[in-house]
Design an enzyme around this catalytic site. Structure first.
Site, mmCIF file in Angstrom:
data_model
loop_
_atom_site.group_PDB
_atom_site.id
_atom_site.type_symbol
_atom_site.label_atom_id
_atom_site.label_comp_id
_atom_site.label_asym_id
_atom_site.label_seq_id
_atom_site.Cartn_x
_atom_site.Cartn_y
_atom_site.Cartn_z
ATOM 1 N N GLU A 251 -4.949 -4.624 -4.462
ATOM 2 C CA GLU A 251 -4.006 -3.529 -4.720
ATOM 3 C C GLU A 251 -4.580 -2.241 -4.123
ATOM 4 O OE1 GLU A 251 -0.735 -3.052 -6.338
ATOM 5 O OE2 GLU A 251 -1.308 -1.312 -5.157
ATOM 6 N N ASP B 118 -5.400 -3.245 1.345
ATOM 7 C CA ASP B 118 -4.352 -4.126 1.856
ATOM 8 C C ASP B 118 -4.861 -5.579 1.855
ATOM 9 O OD1 ASP B 118 -2.653 -5.598 3.539
ATOM 10 O OD2 ASP B 118 -2.238 -3.864 4.809
ATOM 11 N N ASP C 299 7.274 -4.943 -2.522
ATOM 12 C CA ASP C 299 8.256 -3.947 -2.058
ATOM 13 C C ASP C 299 9.269 -4.651 -1.153
ATOM 14 O OD1 ASP C 299 6.879 -1.622 -3.233
ATOM 15 O OD2 ASP C 299 5.302 -2.152 -1.815
ATOM 16 N N LYS D 163 15.963 -2.211 4.311
ATOM 17 C CA LYS D 163 16.618 -1.918 5.592
ATOM 18 C C LYS D 163 16.106 -2.859 6.675
ATOM 19 C CE LYS D 163 17.327 2.971 4.710
ATOM 20 N NZ LYS D 163 16.819 4.310 4.937
ATOM 21 N N TYR E 26 7.462 -3.877 -13.068
ATOM 22 C CA TYR E 26 8.672 -3.848 -12.231
ATOM 23 C C TYR E 26 9.744 -4.774 -12.763
ATOM 24 C CZ TYR E 26 7.386 -0.586 -8.647
ATOM 25 O OH TYR E 26 7.088 0.587 -7.983
HETATM 26 C C1 LIG Z 1 6.903 -2.925 -6.333
HETATM 27 S S1 LIG Z 1 5.193 -2.866 -6.732
HETATM 28 C C2 LIG Z 1 4.998 -4.215 -7.902
HETATM 29 C C3 LIG Z 1 3.775 -4.074 -8.747
HETATM 30 C C4 LIG Z 1 3.562 -5.201 -9.784
HETATM 31 N N1 LIG Z 1 3.348 -6.476 -9.127
HETATM 32 C C5 LIG Z 1 4.718 -5.305 -10.737
HETATM 33 O O1 LIG Z 1 5.485 -6.282 -10.639
HETATM 34 O O2 LIG Z 1 4.856 -4.422 -11.608
HETATM 35 C C6 LIG Z 1 4.442 -3.550 -5.268
HETATM 36 C C7 LIG Z 1 2.946 -3.351 -5.269
HETATM 37 O O3 LIG Z 1 2.398 -4.025 -4.134
HETATM 38 C C8 LIG Z 1 1.350 -3.223 -3.605
HETATM 39 N N2 LIG Z 1 1.189 -3.600 -2.195
HETATM 40 C C9 LIG Z 1 2.029 -3.336 -1.178
HETATM 41 N N3 LIG Z 1 1.545 -3.814 -0.025
HETATM 42 C C10 LIG Z 1 0.366 -4.415 -0.331
HETATM 43 C C11 LIG Z 1 -0.612 -5.087 0.444
HETATM 44 N N4 LIG Z 1 -0.467 -5.235 1.769
HETATM 45 N N5 LIG Z 1 -1.714 -5.587 -0.175
HETATM 46 C C12 LIG Z 1 -1.851 -5.425 -1.521
HETATM 47 N N6 LIG Z 1 -0.953 -4.806 -2.301
HETATM 48 C C13 LIG Z 1 0.137 -4.296 -1.724
HETATM 49 C C14 LIG Z 1 1.834 -1.795 -3.811
HETATM 50 O O4 LIG Z 1 0.781 -0.861 -3.820
HETATM 51 C C15 LIG Z 1 2.512 -1.907 -5.186
HETATM 52 O O5 LIG Z 1 1.610 -1.626 -6.239
#
Ligand SMILES: C[S@@+](CC[C@H](N)C(=O)[O-])C[C@H]1O[C@@H](n2cnc3c(N)ncnc32)[C@H](O)[C@@H]1O
Length: 176
Positions: free
Chosen positions: A27, A54, A76, A80, A152
């Protein structure tokens, strides 16, 4: 292993439920990392390792077939079309997930975005590396009993939005 654990509630619950198993959480959101570290300290939990960046940077360093279960919960959606190349689940990462998961291991992805759910299903089942485990609608419409709701997911349900949880089995080794 959990990618994108947010504030870490799901990862913490899994690690508490399985104290003899080692977990990796990825994260880049530092407030989330801090929240998980604090919760781990309060729970006196030592079976989680955190990669605060990442996940795609870590994947090549992991040994083939070294992970039993991989959770990606509410990634995420990048709705789009011009941003689809930013989606965390894509053909390249699916190949990397297939490499690190042991045969018979599980990839579990949840989303409240219908388009992303269809995208994940399409790509995950395309090259034969993963078998979608659903046999009836309840298998993707209902959250698995061993997976507590994430932040989420609670938000999505609060908006009256339906969520899907896709469970795939890692099928067989492929040359990568
Ligand atoms: C929409 S949030 C969902 C968080 C959590 N899993 C939940 O369901 O409450 C998406 C999360 O993925 C993380 N994220 C996005 N791209 C990532 C990556 N390449 N590697 C690790 N984490 C990532 C973001 O920082 C964010 O905290």
């Amino acid at each position: 292993m959990e990618i994108g654990f947010g504030a870490g509630e799901h990862l913490l619950a899994q690690a508490q439920r399985h104290p003899t198993i080692g977990f990796i959480g990825c994260e880049p959101y530092l407030n989330g990392v801090a929240a998980l570290l604090s919760a781990m300290e309060n729970a006196d939990l030592g079976n989680i390792r955190i990669f605060p960046d990442d996940a795609r940077l870590l994947l090549p360093a992991l040994a083939p077939a070294s992970i039993g279960r991989l959770f990606i919960l509410f990634p995420d959606p990048w709705p789009k079309a011009k941003h689809h190349n930013r989606r965390l689940v894509n053909p390249a990462t699916l190949r990397a997930f297939a490499r690190i998961l042991r045969p018979g291991g599980e990839l579990r992805v949840a989303s409240d975005h219908d388009g992303y759910v269809r995208w994940i299903l399409d790509y995950a089942t395309r090259d034969g590396g993963f078998l979608w485990l659903a046999q009836r609608p309840a298998d993707w419409r209902q959250r698995p009993a061993d997976s507590p709701a994430t932040r989420y997911q609670e938000k999505a349900m609060g908006r009256g939005q339906s969520c899907a949880t896709l469970r795939f089995e890692r099928r067989h080794m492929i040359a990568l």
